[in-house]
Design an enzyme around this catalytic site. Structure first.
Site, PDB file in Angstrom:
ATOM      1  N   ARG A   1      11.443  -0.466   7.640  1.00  6.58           N
ATOM      2  CA  ARG A   1      12.164  -1.265   8.498  1.00  6.58           C
ATOM      3  C   ARG A   1      13.581  -1.860   7.755  1.00  6.58           C
ATOM      4  NH1 ARG A   1       8.129  -5.946  10.566  1.00  6.58           N
ATOM      5  NH2 ARG A   1       7.497  -5.937   8.384  1.00  6.58           N
TER       6      ARG A   1
ATOM      7  N   LYS B   1     -13.363  -4.234  11.307  1.00  4.53           N
ATOM      8  CA  LYS B   1     -14.008  -3.504  10.371  1.00  4.53           C
ATOM      9  C   LYS B   1     -15.511  -3.384  11.218  1.00  4.53           C
ATOM     10  CE  LYS B   1     -11.481  -4.864   6.536  1.00  4.53           C
ATOM     11  NZ  LYS B   1     -11.299  -5.740   5.239  1.00  4.53           N
TER      12      LYS B   1
ATOM     13  N   VAL C   1       0.867  -1.172   0.001  1.00  6.38           N
ATOM     14  CA  VAL C   1       0.057   0.023  -0.096  1.00  6.38           C
ATOM     15  C   VAL C   1       0.869   1.269  -0.036  1.00  6.38           C
ATOM     16  CG1 VAL C   1      -1.822   1.455   1.158  1.00  6.38           C
ATOM     17  CG2 VAL C   1      -1.797  -1.315   1.150  1.00  6.38           C
TER      18      VAL C   1
ATOM     19  N   GLY D   1      -6.035  -4.782  -1.518  1.00 11.26           N
ATOM     20  CA  GLY D   1      -5.039  -4.592  -2.737  1.00 11.26           C
ATOM     21  C   GLY D   1      -4.392  -3.088  -2.643  1.00 11.26           C
TER      22      GLY D   1
ATOM     23  N   GLY E   1      -2.425 -14.884  -4.165  1.00 13.25           N
ATOM     24  CA  GLY E   1      -1.777 -13.642  -3.532  1.00 13.25           C
ATOM     25  C   GLY E   1      -3.066 -12.924  -2.495  1.00 13.25           C
TER      26      GLY E   1
ATOM     27  N   GLU F   1      -2.681 -14.260   2.989  1.00 12.34           N
ATOM     28  CA  GLU F   1      -1.374 -14.246   3.335  1.00 12.34           C
ATOM     29  C   GLU F   1      -0.801 -15.666   3.642  1.00 12.34           C
ATOM     30  OE1 GLU F   1       0.157 -11.374   3.670  1.00 12.34           O
ATOM     31  OE2 GLU F   1      -1.521  -9.960   3.470  1.00 12.34           O
TER      32      GLU F   1
ATOM     33  N   GLU G   1     -10.552   6.152   6.064  1.00 12.59           N
ATOM     34  CA  GLU G   1     -11.407   5.498   4.920  1.00 12.59           C
ATOM     35  C   GLU G   1     -10.788   4.224   4.483  1.00 12.59           C
ATOM     36  OE1 GLU G   1     -14.591   4.525   3.438  1.00 12.59           O
ATOM     37  OE2 GLU G   1     -14.753   6.977   3.158  1.00 12.59           O
TER      38      GLU G   1
ATOM     39  N   ASP H   1     -10.135  -9.697  11.222  1.00 13.59           N
ATOM     40  CA  ASP H   1     -10.192  -8.496  10.297  1.00 13.59           C
ATOM     41  C   ASP H   1     -11.621  -7.928  10.069  1.00 13.59           C
ATOM     42  OD1 ASP H   1      -8.547  -7.078   7.602  1.00 13.59           O
ATOM     43  OD2 ASP H   1     -10.695  -8.026   6.768  1.00 13.59           O
TER      44      ASP H   1
END
Length: 432
Positions: free
Chosen positions: A47, A206, A16, A305, A188, A191, A130, A202
């Site tokens: 990192r 949300k 991202v 994505g 992809g 994970e 957002e 996840d």
């Protein structure tokens, strides 16, 4: 147009973050025109500084995120590193040193959003997020702003692309869970460690954010009922198809009928093929918002994505930069209703229950008695004997709506019947 650029610090430069940096560079003139001032990438905290990052000036790279957010000349900090720490400390420090924050960190916002909003307000800064909920889909801003004059009663949707891809493949190809997960990983969508997605963490984060915004109350991730999709079988998918349904992992946030409480939950559920969410395929997301005046609204699009998430981040960046130029801040936390979050047991829903039972007379009557004793009404029953010498049959019961606690108690009572050899599956039925 003001000539001094607004300076932006980027925390994280993965999928991202690198896309955010790319678009900031390639669309610099458009962004400047929309904001009213140029924006300049002033530093990128990573990192692994030795990694080649195409299109980013190596002089901007630093491993000292703390020093970057404390510089004092930074106008906006974009946080896309994820996790609780050091993200929480970095965001708080950014507020203290004069920067507003754009974040995609759903886990942190679901866990500690109240404190972050308070810190932003204390220092007169913006906190926009957002990208934390549904990738490119505009959802947070419509709830916070477009529907600010309306009363939202329900938010229902698919908010995790990985699980939707897996369930879609199980439905369309007949694949089992493990096979569908392997395909999602290869493409992809999943994970290497898919736990956060497939176990519902996840989606629960949300749901907590959406419920808080929609109902103007505080909802933490620990208050969201959560079930994942790891127990969904090919038999469940086939049974749903026989009912004219499909299986989706749903996030459901509801205001109670009396308006005195809210619920938030994430779990797999059967929904009718006639429902618009049934047609949401592969890794796409879709969310229904039901409001008193606006009625039913649907938001649909890619929920994850690099490019879709970066789109949401940059939309927030434009809004925050405009606020900065105008000497204003956007909407903060709205939690004036202070509604309690009711437990899952109080949710009224329906169950699809598949039982392995003895294939002999009187079994159906015993099962029906258990439902009646718990005050749960049966909608349909399907019984089929097996073509083997096991002496067992399959019994599928679909209930009418009842409190989840009563349905759970019914299942536990069924397990104790001598004629019930096993409870093969339990799934809620929604969207009718």
């Amino acid at each position: 147009m003001r000539t001094r650029p607004l300076k932006v610090a980027l925390l994280g430069c993965g999928v991202v973050g690198s896309e955010v940096a790319r678009i900031m560079t390639t669309h610099a003139d458009d962004l400047a025109a929309r904001i009213g001032a140029p924006v300049e990438l002033a530093g990128v905290a990573v990192r692994r500084p030795s990694k080649v990052r195409e299109g980013i000036d190596p002089a901007l790279i630093t491993t000292d995120a703390t020093a970057l957010v404390k510089r004092g000349d930074i106008d906006v900090v974009i946080e896309v590193i994820g996790g609780i720490e050091p993200a929480r400390t970095l965001i708080t420090s950014a507020f203290e040193h004069g920067a507003s924050v754009v974040s995609a960190n759903k886990a942190l916002l679901a866990e500690d959003g109240t404190a972050l909003h308070a810190a932003a307000e204390e220092h007169g800064r913006d906190l926009y997020y957002e990208a934390a909920v549904a990738g490119a889909i505009p959802l947070v801003r419509p709830l916070r702003e477009s529907l600010a004059g309306d009363k939202v009663n329900r938010v229902l949707g698919i908010v995790n692309g990985t699980t939707n891809f897996i369930l879609d493949k199980m439905d369309t190809s007949g694949a089992g869970y493990s096979e569908a997960l392997d395909e999602a990983t290869a493409l992809g969508y999943a994970e290497a460690d898919p736990t956060a997605d497939v176990e519902g963490f996840d989606a629960a984060a949300k749901a907590a954010i959406l419920a808080g915004i929609a109902f103007h109350t505080r909802v933490k991730i620990g208050e969201v009922h959560r079930e994942g999709i790891t127990e969904v079988t090919a038999a469940d998918i086939a049974s749903a198809r026989r009912m004219g349904c499909t299986v989706k992992l749903l996030a459901i946030c509801e205001r109670a009928a009396d308006g005195q409480s809210v619920t938030a939950r994430v779990h797999p559920a059967m929904i009718p093929l006639s429902h618009p969410l049934a047609s949401v395929r592969e890794a796409y997301n879709a969310v229904f918002v039901e409001a008193e005046a606006a009625g039913q609204l649907m938001f649909y699009g890619p929920g994850a994505g690099g490019s879709p998430t970066a789109s949401a981040v940059l939309g927030d960046l434009v809004a925050v930069c405009r606020n900065k130029l105008n000497g204003a801040t956007g909407p903060g936390e709205s939690a004036y209703t202070r509604l309690p979050v009711s437990p899952m047991g109080e949710v009224v829903t329906r169950y699809h229950i598949s039982l392995d039972v003895a294939d002999k007379p009187g079994v159906l009557a015993q099962v029906a008695t258990v439902f009646a004793e718990q005050g749960v009404s049966i909608d349909t029953v399907r019984q089929q004997g097996r073509q083997d010498a096991s002496g067992e049959a399959s019994l599928v019961v679909v209930t009418h709506r009842a409190p989840d606690s009563a349905l759970s108690a019914t299942v536990e009572a069924l397990r104790k019947l001598d004629t019930v050899r096993g409870v093969a599956s339990i799934m809620r039925v929604e969207g009718e």
